[in-house]
Design a protein around this motif. Structure first.
Motif, PDB file in Angstrom:
ATOM      1  N   GLU A   1       0.814  -1.218   0.000  1.00 19.80           N
ATOM      2  CA  GLU A   1       0.000   0.000   0.000  1.00 19.80           C
ATOM      3  C   GLU A   1       0.845   1.265   0.000  1.00 19.80           C
ATOM      4  O   GLU A   1       0.314   2.372   0.084  1.00 19.80           O
ATOM      5  CB  GLU A   1      -0.938  -0.016   1.211  1.00 19.80           C
ATOM      6  CG  GLU A   1      -1.933  -1.168   1.176  1.00 19.80           C
ATOM      7  CD  GLU A   1      -2.788  -1.239   2.429  1.00 19.80           C
ATOM      8  OE1 GLU A   1      -2.716  -0.303   3.256  1.00 19.80           O
ATOM      9  OE2 GLU A   1      -3.526  -2.238   2.581  1.00 19.80           O
ATOM     10  N   GLY A   2       2.176   1.105  -0.072  1.00 22.61           N
ATOM     11  CA  GLY A   2       3.061   2.260  -0.101  1.00 22.61           C
ATOM     12  C   GLY A   2       3.143   3.010   1.215  1.00 22.61           C
ATOM     13  O   GLY A   2       3.473   4.201   1.229  1.00 22.61           O
ATOM     14  N   ARG A   3       2.870   2.324   2.325  1.00 22.49           N
ATOM     15  CA  ARG A   3       2.882   2.985   3.636  1.00 22.49           C
ATOM     16  C   ARG A   3       4.240   2.834   4.329  1.00 22.49           C
ATOM     17  O   ARG A   3       4.798   3.793   4.851  1.00 22.49           O
ATOM     18  CB  ARG A   3       1.788   2.396   4.528  1.00 22.49           C
ATOM     19  CG  ARG A   3       0.383   2.529   3.960  1.00 22.49           C
ATOM     20  CD  ARG A   3      -0.641   1.850   4.856  1.00 22.49           C
ATOM     21  NE  ARG A   3      -1.957   1.855   4.271  1.00 22.49           N
ATOM     22  CZ  ARG A   3      -2.822   2.877   4.352  1.00 22.49           C
ATOM     23  NH1 ARG A   3      -2.475   3.959   5.008  1.00 22.49           N
ATOM     24  NH2 ARG A   3      -4.013   2.811   3.783  1.00 22.49           N
ATOM     25  N   PHE A   4       4.771   1.629   4.364  1.00 24.11           N
ATOM     26  CA  PHE A   4       6.061   1.351   4.993  1.00 24.11           C
ATOM     27  C   PHE A   4       6.461  -0.050   4.557  1.00 24.11           C
ATOM     28  O   PHE A   4       5.656  -0.778   3.947  1.00 24.11           O
ATOM     29  CB  PHE A   4       5.976   1.429   6.517  1.00 24.11           C
ATOM     30  CG  PHE A   4       4.996   0.459   7.129  1.00 24.11           C
ATOM     31  CD1 PHE A   4       5.374  -0.837   7.460  1.00 24.11           C
ATOM     32  CD2 PHE A   4       3.686   0.844   7.368  1.00 24.11           C
ATOM     33  CE1 PHE A   4       4.479  -1.736   8.006  1.00 24.11           C
ATOM     34  CE2 PHE A   4       2.767  -0.055   7.917  1.00 24.11           C
ATOM     35  CZ  PHE A   4       3.167  -1.342   8.237  1.00 24.11           C
ATOM     36  N   ASP A   5       7.703  -0.443   4.868  1.00 28.52           N
ATOM     37  CA  ASP A   5       8.127  -1.809   4.595  1.00 28.52           C
ATOM     38  C   ASP A   5       8.825  -2.379   5.829  1.00 28.52           C
ATOM     39  O   ASP A   5       8.900  -1.726   6.871  1.00 28.52           O
ATOM     40  CB  ASP A   5       9.017  -1.883   3.355  1.00 28.52           C
ATOM     41  CG  ASP A   5      10.320  -1.095   3.494  1.00 28.52           C
ATOM     42  OD1 ASP A   5      10.700  -0.749   4.640  1.00 28.52           O
ATOM     43  OD2 ASP A   5      10.960  -0.815   2.464  1.00 28.52           O
ATOM     44  N   PHE A   6       9.332  -3.595   5.698  1.00 26.82           N
ATOM     45  CA  PHE A   6       9.942  -4.263   6.853  1.00 26.82           C
ATOM     46  C   PHE A   6      11.137  -3.485   7.381  1.00 26.82           C
ATOM     47  O   PHE A   6      11.369  -3.437   8.596  1.00 26.82           O
ATOM     48  CB  PHE A   6      10.376  -5.681   6.457  1.00 26.82           C
ATOM     49  CG  PHE A   6      10.876  -6.494   7.618  1.00 26.82           C
ATOM     50  CD1 PHE A   6       9.998  -7.156   8.456  1.00 26.82           C
ATOM     51  CD2 PHE A   6      12.240  -6.591   7.884  1.00 26.82           C
ATOM     52  CE1 PHE A   6      10.461  -7.904   9.535  1.00 26.82           C
ATOM     53  CE2 PHE A   6      12.717  -7.336   8.948  1.00 26.82           C
ATOM     54  CZ  PHE A   6      11.814  -7.992   9.776  1.00 26.82           C
ATOM     55  N   HIS A   7      11.888  -2.853   6.495  1.00 23.09           N
ATOM     56  CA  HIS A   7      13.064  -2.096   6.930  1.00 23.09           C
ATOM     57  C   HIS A   7      12.653  -0.885   7.770  1.00 23.09           C
ATOM     58  O   HIS A   7      13.383  -0.491   8.687  1.00 23.09           O
ATOM     59  CB  HIS A   7      13.891  -1.677   5.717  1.00 23.09           C
ATOM     60  CG  HIS A   7      14.316  -2.847   4.880  1.00 23.09           C
ATOM     61  ND1 HIS A   7      15.254  -3.764   5.300  1.00 23.09           N
ATOM     62  CD2 HIS A   7      13.908  -3.272   3.657  1.00 23.09           C
ATOM     63  CE1 HIS A   7      15.415  -4.694   4.381  1.00 23.09           C
ATOM     64  NE2 HIS A   7      14.611  -4.419   3.369  1.00 23.09           N
ATOM     65  N   ASP A   8      11.493  -0.304   7.482  1.00 25.65           N
ATOM     66  CA  ASP A   8      10.981   0.780   8.319  1.00 25.65           C
ATOM     67  C   ASP A   8      10.645   0.267   9.714  1.00 25.65           C
ATOM     68  O   ASP A   8      10.853   0.965  10.717  1.00 25.65           O
ATOM     69  CB  ASP A   8       9.728   1.400   7.684  1.00 25.65           C
ATOM     70  CG  ASP A   8      10.024   2.119   6.386  1.00 25.65           C
ATOM     71  OD1 ASP A   8      11.029   2.849   6.334  1.00 25.65           O
ATOM     72  OD2 ASP A   8       9.260   1.934   5.425  1.00 25.65           O
ATOM     73  N   VAL A   9      10.115  -0.945   9.778  1.00 29.80           N
ATOM     74  CA  VAL A   9       9.800  -1.555  11.075  1.00 29.80           C
ATOM     75  C   VAL A   9      11.073  -1.711  11.905  1.00 29.80           C
ATOM     76  O   VAL A   9      11.122  -1.340  13.080  1.00 29.80           O
ATOM     77  CB  VAL A   9       9.116  -2.921  10.875  1.00 29.80           C
ATOM     78  CG1 VAL A   9       8.913  -3.625  12.224  1.00 29.80           C
ATOM     79  CG2 VAL A   9       7.783  -2.760  10.158  1.00 29.80           C
ATOM     80  N   VAL A  10      12.117  -2.261  11.276  1.00 28.41           N
ATOM     81  CA  VAL A  10      13.382  -2.467  11.981  1.00 28.41           C
ATOM     82  C   VAL A  10      13.995  -1.137  12.409  1.00 28.41           C
ATOM     83  O   VAL A  10      14.481  -0.981  13.537  1.00 28.41           O
ATOM     84  CB  VAL A  10      14.371  -3.248  11.086  1.00 28.41           C
ATOM     85  CG1 VAL A  10      15.756  -3.326  11.741  1.00 28.41           C
ATOM     86  CG2 VAL A  10      13.833  -4.647  10.800  1.00 28.41           C
ATOM     87  N   ASP A  11      13.961  -0.142  11.513  1.00 26.63           N
ATOM     88  CA  ASP A  11      14.539   1.167  11.819  1.00 26.63           C
ATOM     89  C   ASP A  11      13.803   1.831  12.977  1.00 26.63           C
ATOM     90  O   ASP A  11      14.427   2.378  13.892  1.00 26.63           O
ATOM     91  CB  ASP A  11      14.478   2.056  10.580  1.00 26.63           C
ATOM     92  CG  ASP A  11      15.062   3.437  10.838  1.00 26.63           C
ATOM     93  OD1 ASP A  11      16.279   3.526  11.080  1.00 26.63           O
ATOM     94  OD2 ASP A  11      14.290   4.419  10.828  1.00 26.63           O
ATOM     95  N   THR A  12      12.464   1.775  12.948  1.00 26.27           N
ATOM     96  CA  THR A  12      11.676   2.396  14.014  1.00 26.27           C
ATOM     97  C   THR A  12      11.932   1.726  15.356  1.00 26.27           C
ATOM     98  O   THR A  12      12.101   2.394  16.387  1.00 26.27           O
ATOM     99  CB  THR A  12      10.175   2.313  13.676  1.00 26.27           C
ATOM    100  OG1 THR A  12       9.940   2.964  12.431  1.00 26.27           O
ATOM    101  CG2 THR A  12       9.331   2.973  14.754  1.00 26.27           C
ATOM    102  N   LEU A  13      11.984   0.395  15.355  1.00 21.98           N
ATOM    103  CA  LEU A  13      12.237  -0.343  16.595  1.00 21.98           C
ATOM    104  C   LEU A  13      13.618  -0.029  17.155  1.00 21.98           C
ATOM    105  O   LEU A  13      13.779   0.228  18.353  1.00 21.98           O
ATOM    106  CB  LEU A  13      12.104  -1.843  16.327  1.00 21.98           C
ATOM    107  CG  LEU A  13      12.519  -2.761  17.486  1.00 21.98           C
ATOM    108  CD1 LEU A  13      11.657  -2.508  18.707  1.00 21.98           C
ATOM    109  CD2 LEU A  13      12.442  -4.225  17.050  1.00 21.98           C
ATOM    110  N   THR A  14      14.634  -0.045  16.288  1.00 21.80           N
ATOM    111  CA  THR A  14      15.998   0.214  16.754  1.00 21.80           C
ATOM    112  C   THR A  14      16.123   1.616  17.330  1.00 21.80           C
ATOM    113  O   THR A  14      16.726   1.816  18.398  1.00 21.80           O
ATOM    114  CB  THR A  14      17.001   0.029  15.608  1.00 21.80           C
ATOM    115  OG1 THR A  14      16.852  -1.292  15.058  1.00 21.80           O
ATOM    116  CG2 THR A  14      18.428   0.210  16.097  1.00 21.80           C
ATOM    117  N   ALA A  15      15.525   2.602  16.649  1.00 21.34           N
ATOM    118  CA  ALA A  15      15.575   3.984  17.139  1.00 21.34           C
ATOM    119  C   ALA A  15      14.907   4.087  18.502  1.00 21.34           C
ATOM    120  O   ALA A  15      15.391   4.797  19.397  1.00 21.34           O
ATOM    121  CB  ALA A  15      14.897   4.912  16.133  1.00 21.34           C
ATOM    122  N   LYS A  16      13.795   3.378  18.690  1.00 20.08           N
ATOM    123  CA  LYS A  16      13.088   3.430  19.972  1.00 20.08           C
ATOM    124  C   LYS A  16      13.915   2.798  21.083  1.00 20.08           C
ATOM    125  O   LYS A  16      14.006   3.330  22.191  1.00 20.08           O
ATOM    126  CB  LYS A  16      11.743   2.727  19.845  1.00 20.08           C
ATOM    127  CG  LYS A  16      10.936   2.693  21.140  1.00 20.08           C
ATOM    128  CD  LYS A  16       9.479   2.357  20.905  1.00 20.08           C
ATOM    129  CE  LYS A  16       9.305   0.981  20.312  1.00 20.08           C
ATOM    130  NZ  LYS A  16       7.867   0.626  20.181  1.00 20.08           N
TER     131      LYS A  16
END
Length: 300
Positions: free
Chosen positions: A79-94
């Motif tokens: 859907e052009g919202r995010f991908d798995f790499h965004d999930v990993v990046d967001t988690l790591t940053a948190k």
């Protein structure tokens, strides 16, 4: 020896499963809502494997849970919202929000040599984490929307888990009992209200009071730094184990269960209870994904 599959293989597998031409019909029918029940089921299966110490089963159960994350990431990518790499990046940053581990908030940063995490004041760490969480919640809310410390506690959590999280949030701002004795007094109060409602023949009111009683008991579990879901799952397992013994014992006597009577069943129940070892130490709690300790308590 064949090459071990890695995360890239898993992401490619999901892409093929969801391919309109080459994919699996069942996987192609799935959407955000249809996968949620599977996610909850897989999470509980992970918890069950851990509590049974079924280490040989755990990699498979963890894989099933990871597959749920891959599913959602694929939906987001399609859907052009995010991908798995965004999930990993967001988690790591948190998770870099641990100043006692990553002082400047970067993965490369470390504490000065000779300084332990225990030497860094835990209250400062917790305060910093809560400040970051508050900023995150504020960024998600519109200027006009009312703000609550209870924001973003998922409504889809099991009721016991959600009760623990709601009370923990309220406890962080001081809406709390000073110790476990206050919670026990509240449990007695709520039980008295259940009894009064039953004495008055008001079953609807009694059911409401049972909810208050369960909420208070959840607070007691949290006061003991115990997860209420884990407590109840352990009791469920204990009940099942003992009742199966009752069934087996009556079967060995040639007595049908429905004809045994309460006295005979209670006799075998007590025998099952007497055969069990002393309770083991409960598993230690750890910091949850939202940075909290064991859930906190509040008044119902």
């Amino acid at each position: 020896m064949s090459r071990r599959h890695d995360l890239a293989d898993l992401l490619e597998l999901m892409a093929v499963l969801r391919d309109p031409e080459q994919g699996c019909p069942w996987d192609l029918k799935q959407d955000w809502n249809s996968i949620v029940p599977h996610t909850l089921e897989e999470a509980f299966e992970v918890a069950d494997a851990i509590e049974r110490r079924a280490w040989d089963e755990l990699p498979g159960e963890l894989g099933d849970l990871l597959f749920q994350v891959v599913y959602y990431a694929r939906f987001g990518e399609e859907e052009g919202r995010f991908d798995f790499h965004d999930v990993v990046d967001t988690l790591t940053a948190k998770m870099l929000r641990h100043p006692h581990v990553f002082p400047d908030g970067s993965l490369a940063s470390r504490r000065p040599p000779g300084v332990s995490a225990e030497e860094i004041e835990s209250r400062q760490v917790h305060s910093r984490w809560e400040s970051l969480k508050a900023e995150e919640r504020a960024a998600r809310a519109s200027d006009e929307a009312p703000h609550s410390v209870l924001d973003d506690v998922p409504r889809t959590l099991p009721a016991l888990s959600r009760a623990a999280k709601l009370s923990k949030r309220a406890a962080r701002v001081g809406f709390d009992w000073p110790d476990a004795r206050g919670v026990i007094a509240k449990i007695r109060e709520e039980l008295g209200e259940v009894e009064q409602a039953l004495a008055e023949g008001d079953r609807d009111h009694a059911a409401e009071e049972v909810g208050d009683l369960l909420f208070a008991v959840t607070n007691l579990a949290r006061t003991l730094k115990a997860d209420p879901e884990q407590c109840l799952r352990a009791t469920n397992a204990k009940f099942e184990r003992r009742f199966r013994h009752v069934e087996a014992a009556l079967g060995a006597e040639g007595v049908p269960l429905h004809e045994a009577g309460l006295e005979a069943m209670e006799h075998h129940w007590q025998a099952a209870k007497g055969r069990e070892p002393s309770p083991a130490e409960p598993p230690s709690t750890s910091r949850s994904a939202d940075g909290g300790e064991a859930a906190g308590e509040t008044r119902s």
